[in-house]
Design a protein around this motif. Sequence first.
Motif: not given
Length: 434
Positions: A305-321, A355-358
């Motif tokens: 119900q709350s997916l990111p619907m705009h572009r985002r940039i990650f400038r450092h090493g990170d993770r998505i859990v 972006d994201g979708f369900a």
Amino acid sequence: MKWRKIGIIALSVVLVCVALLPAAYADTGDEENIWNRISVERGTTDEFGGGDYVYVKSGSAFFGVLYGTEENNNFVKILADVERYAGGVDIYGSDGRLISKRILRYHTFVGQQFNFAWEYVDKDGDAMFDFSVVDDNGTIVEEGDEPIKAISFWGAWNMTDFHITNISNEEVKVDFTVERDNIPYTHIMDNTSVGDGVVNKIAIHFHITARLEDRNVTGFPWYRYQRGEGISLDHRENYSGKVVVFEVKYDKEIIGWDFKNESSRVVVENTLFFGVAGMKGTLHLIRHKYGGCCAEIDNTTYDNQSLPMHRRIFRHGDRIVFTGVGNWERVGRFRWESNVTVDNTTKKAYYQIHDGFAYIKRWNNRVFAMIALRGGLIYPAGEHIFQDPSLSTEQMYIDFGLRYLPTGLIALMSIVAIVALAVALVFVYGLRRK
């Protein structure tokens, strides 16, 4: 003497029946050897778009790579399907009598698909691949970066260098490469920068590890279900068990891309997806109690119900859990490093979410629910680009110590014992007549 013989025969039958009962629940084999938990399979399938695959399997779980072939073109996909536990339930009859104890099981899946690679000129210098915004009349109302050309990961891939290494009794590593040569450019926006018209090579070097680990589960929920009263949380318990941790690292090589100039970048676009599948009642309970699966991105939690619907940039090493039920049920994790090797020089790479979708589908009494994130890893220009992100998940094995069996199975075993006892009586009585 007659009754002694009857007793011996009857007791033997009952002991055989009792010996059969725990077979469905006991955990056999040497748990300290990873090969008692896993198998490695290679083959061809029509599922997930079809192609060849390398899977590491563990019980009902599998983790591996699917890729297109000459006979069945496809993208390259990392796929995982793992059984999970939503809790336990004590089932009581309307008279308050305990009928059985069950474990609420469902499946989670997580994966990644490589789609395209786009070259673009970063006009505003923010490293992101900014798209132009176009109105309904086709007029550009917001200038974005300049796209140059692309290649598609759809096609026929070749596998090479397959080998298995036993790291220890508790860890196995499976290595192989899928690659394509002379991939033609598509969606060409600048004909002056196509060079020889192809990327010389795209190679993805996969390194899958399967590792046994001890794991403690705290606060595992046990529910009470009684006919006519519904289901409610009864208590929580702690368990210790084994997990098979699956992880795939992939070293991605791009060789011979004809960049327009040194300010160009290339973004390898991919789709990350995760979700759940199972009986409607179990998934309804999961969502009601825990809110379903979520993605934790940069200290922010997203659901369908709350997916990111705009572009985002990650400038450092990170993770998505990706999280599921409770703190013991991490569905999976995608990690990347900020360093990338370009022409033997260490430079910075970025990850961008577009972006994201369900997606939810219901059939019969089952539900399939998926959340997907579209994004890409962004690299500077160079003749030889090399980076190693990873994707991981795990399959847990717990001895829940069940002491009750479904009444149908108990009744079946009782009938077997009674019939065997009757046969014994007839047999002994026949001997006496003789």
